[in-house]
Scaffold this active site. Structure first.
Site, PDB file in Angstrom:
ATOM      1  CG  HIS A  45     -10.078   4.736   3.252  1.00  0.00           C
ATOM      2  ND1 HIS A  45      -8.857   5.350   3.383  1.00  0.00           N
ATOM      3  CD2 HIS A  45     -10.841   5.198   4.272  1.00  0.00           C
ATOM      4  CE1 HIS A  45      -8.885   6.161   4.432  1.00  0.00           C
ATOM      5  NE2 HIS A  45     -10.081   6.086   4.993  1.00  0.00           N
ATOM      6  CG  ASN A  87      -4.886   8.739  -3.403  1.00  0.00           C
ATOM      7  OD1 ASN A  87      -3.836   8.201  -3.746  1.00  0.00           O
ATOM      8  ND2 ASN A  87      -5.022   9.323  -2.237  1.00  0.00           N
ATOM      9  CG  HIS A 110      -0.743   7.175  -1.041  1.00  0.00           C
ATOM     10  ND1 HIS A 110      -1.950   7.362  -1.662  1.00  0.00           N
ATOM     11  CD2 HIS A 110      -1.014   6.477   0.090  1.00  0.00           C
ATOM     12  CE1 HIS A 110      -2.917   6.813  -0.934  1.00  0.00           C
ATOM     13  NE2 HIS A 110      -2.362   6.266   0.132  1.00  0.00           N
ATOM     14  CG  LEU A 111       5.042   5.590  -5.673  1.00  0.00           C
ATOM     15  CD1 LEU A 111       5.396   4.744  -6.895  1.00  0.00           C
ATOM     16  CD2 LEU A 111       6.299   5.918  -4.870  1.00  0.00           C
ATOM     17  NE  ARG A 112       0.638  12.125  -2.328  1.00  0.00           N
ATOM     18  CZ  ARG A 112      -0.355  11.638  -1.591  1.00  0.00           C
ATOM     19  NH1 ARG A 112      -1.293  10.870  -2.118  1.00  0.00           N
ATOM     20  NH2 ARG A 112      -0.422  11.920  -0.306  1.00  0.00           N
ATOM     21  CB  ALA A 163      -5.126  12.731   6.176  1.00  0.00           C
ATOM     22  CE  LYS A 202      -7.900   2.337  -0.749  1.00  0.00           C
ATOM     23  NZ  LYS A 202      -6.759   3.158  -0.386  1.00  0.00           N
ATOM     24  CG  HIS A 217      -1.890   1.146   1.226  1.00  0.00           C
ATOM     25  ND1 HIS A 217      -3.244   0.950   1.372  1.00  0.00           N
ATOM     26  CD2 HIS A 217      -1.718   2.487   1.089  1.00  0.00           C
ATOM     27  CE1 HIS A 217      -3.865   2.128   1.322  1.00  0.00           C
ATOM     28  NE2 HIS A 217      -2.951   3.076   1.162  1.00  0.00           N
ATOM     29  CG  HIS A 230      -5.008   2.372   5.787  1.00  0.00           C
ATOM     30  ND1 HIS A 230      -6.344   2.414   6.042  1.00  0.00           N
ATOM     31  CD2 HIS A 230      -4.851   3.028   4.604  1.00  0.00           C
ATOM     32  CE1 HIS A 230      -6.969   3.063   5.081  1.00  0.00           C
ATOM     33  NE2 HIS A 230      -6.074   3.439   4.193  1.00  0.00           N
ATOM     34  CG  ASP A 264      -1.725   4.909   3.938  1.00  0.00           C
ATOM     35  OD1 ASP A 264      -1.787   5.252   2.744  1.00  0.00           O
ATOM     36  OD2 ASP A 264      -2.535   5.294   4.796  1.00  0.00           O
ATOM     37  CG  LEU A 288      -7.907  10.702   7.609  1.00  0.00           C
ATOM     38  CD1 LEU A 288      -8.698  11.439   6.543  1.00  0.00           C
ATOM     39  CD2 LEU A 288      -8.754  10.512   8.879  1.00  0.00           C
ATOM     40  CG  HIS A 328       0.046  15.331   2.064  1.00  0.00           C
ATOM     41  ND1 HIS A 328      -0.942  15.624   1.158  1.00  0.00           N
ATOM     42  CD2 HIS A 328      -0.312  14.150   2.635  1.00  0.00           C
ATOM     43  CE1 HIS A 328      -1.873  14.678   1.180  1.00  0.00           C
ATOM     44  NE2 HIS A 328      -1.512  13.761   2.071  1.00  0.00           N
TER      45      HIS A 328
HETATM   46  O1  DOR Z   1      -3.415   9.482   5.635  1.00  0.00           O
HETATM   47  C1  DOR Z   1      -3.781   9.203   4.513  1.00  0.00           C
HETATM   48  N1  DOR Z   1      -3.195   9.742   3.419  1.00  0.00           N
HETATM   49  N2  DOR Z   1      -4.805   8.367   4.366  1.00  0.00           N
HETATM   50  C2  DOR Z   1      -5.357   8.131   3.170  1.00  0.00           C
HETATM   51  O2  DOR Z   1      -6.303   7.388   3.111  1.00  0.00           O
HETATM   52  C3  DOR Z   1      -4.857   8.815   1.950  1.00  0.00           C
HETATM   53  C4  DOR Z   1      -3.490   9.260   2.119  1.00  0.00           C
HETATM   54  C5  DOR Z   1      -3.053  10.254   1.061  1.00  0.00           C
HETATM   55  O3  DOR Z   1      -3.276  10.007  -0.129  1.00  0.00           O
HETATM   56  O4  DOR Z   1      -2.480  11.263   1.409  1.00  0.00           O
HETATM   57 ZN    ZN Z   2      -3.408   5.062   1.483  1.00  0.00          ZN
END
Ligand code: DOR
Ligand code: ZN
Length: 355
Positions: free
Chosen positions: A146, A51, A25-27, A273, A109, A23, A184, A257, A229, A261
């Site tokens: 989620h 996302n 996130h790479l953006r 989050a 997802k 799980h 998560h 996860d 989150l 940011h």
């Molecule tokens: O903390 C989180 N950040 N929870 C998520 O479900 C999404 C993630 C994000 O994409 O920043």
């Molecule tokens: Zn996530």
């Protein structure tokens, strides 16, 4: 166990079959280029969250995103991005068939609309996607969940448990052939539900939920870099997650996860989050497992159970961790996109051998 030292309590060196992150996130764009090396140094593969803005909803978008990720892998490293699609109210069963046929989309997802970062296009009502879930069951494509309700009347700390009661119990009953991952997990309720569910239901656990309880959000002041989150929970829940992760149950496996940011988006009057842990991910899991004298369970959690669930071959090469304290940098990257990593300016007890 791989290590001649036995990966036992008190070991100062850990040799693990190369782990995977189930799980992540790479953006995209510059952020992708700045965070991917951290993951690619530690993990052979990762399940890539869809996302983005706009979200990755089609196989063709996933193909293009995968190519951008592959182009950003630093020379000399091998890393296999395992793609996912973002479910919306209008995802079609035909897209599921294309996902299966692609060979590179490994899951879909589900974000409840409004639950978290970039979830505005998520599903408004699970009942609306019954046909798509049936197609996923038939094509044997896993559903990544989620698991939080978005009902504003439900206390934010209860949203995982209420999701299980209102939605997940029914999903598990109605789709007995659908592989599902409750992503998560943060509560003893989540751990217990997954433990007792049939074999098609699994869960990922983050390093930060193993290491922190909700006091970390308010330690000496408001701590935006500990906000994610689902939000951190009470100590009793952290203990339940540690027991689940280290208990040798193949339903629980590693998913960081890690969610970058920029600093300004976290240190804000309405902070985003997400906790960035990719820079020290496997090292942080080693710390958590060591806390409960379960380092001998780390390899299966990090390197075996996820691959088995996704029906992918286990990796065969290894990584080495050494017990050597190092200090996490204050930030990763420069300028407006700089990210504050987990444990910024603080020590981590394990280090990659070639770091
Ligand atoms: O903390 C989180 N950040 N929870 C998520 O479900 C999404 C993630 C994000 O994409 O920043
Ligand atoms: Zn996530």
């Amino acid at each position: 166990m791989t290590s001649p030292a036995g990966n036992a309590a008190g070991a100062s060196r850990l040799v693990l079959i190369h782990p995977d992150d189930w799980h992540l996130h790479l953006r995209d764009g510059k952020v992708l280029a700045s965070v991917l090396p951290d993951t690619a140094r530690r993990f052979a593969r990762a399940i890539i969250m869809p996302n983005l803005q706009p979200p990755v909803t089609t196989v063709e978008q996933a193909r293009a995103y995968r190519e951008r990720i592959q182009a950003a892998v630093p020379p000399g490293l091998r890393f296999d991005p395992l793609m996912t699609l973002y479910l919306t109210d209008s995802t079609s069963p035909a897209e599921i068939a294309r996902a299966k046929a692609s060979g590179f989309v490994h899951a879909l997802k589900y974000y409840p609309a409004g639950a978290t970062t970039n979830s505005e296009n998520g599903v408004t009502d699970l009942k609306r996607i019954s046909g798509v879930l049936a197609a996923m069951e038939i094509h044997d494509v896993p559903l990544l969940i989620h698991g939080e309700v978005t009902d504003a009347t439900i206390d934010v700390f209860d949203r995982e448990a209420v999701f299980i009661e209102r939605h997940l119990e029914r999903l598990v009953r109605e789709f007995p052939g659908l592989r599902m991952v409750l992503e998560h997990i943060t509560t003893s309720t989540g751990a217990q539900f997954v433990t007792e569910a049939p074999g098609n239901v699994a869960a990922t656990i983050t390093a930060h939920h193993l290491l922190l309880n909700r006091n970390a959000l308010f330690a000496g002041g408001l701590r935006p870099h500990h906000y994610c989150l689902p939000v951190l929970k009470r100590e009793q829940h952290r203990q339940a997650l540690l027991a689940a992760a280290t208990g040798g149950n193949p339903k629980f496996f590693l998913g960081t996860d890690s969610a970058p940011h920029p600093r300004h988006a976290k240190e804000s009057d309405c902070g985003c989050a997400g906790i960035y842990t990719a820079h020290a991910a496997i090292e942080l899991y080693a710390e958590a497992f060591e806390q409960v004298e379960a380092l001998d369970q780390l390899e299966a959690f990090a390197s075996f159970y996820g691959a088995d669930f996704y029906r992918l071959p286990r990796n065969i090469d290894t990584i080495t961790l050494e017990r050597r304290t190092w200090t996490v940098p204050e930030q990763i990257g420069v300028g407006p996109e700089a990210i504050v990593p987990f444990r910024a300016n603080q020590p981590v007890a394990w280090q990659l051998a070639d770091a």
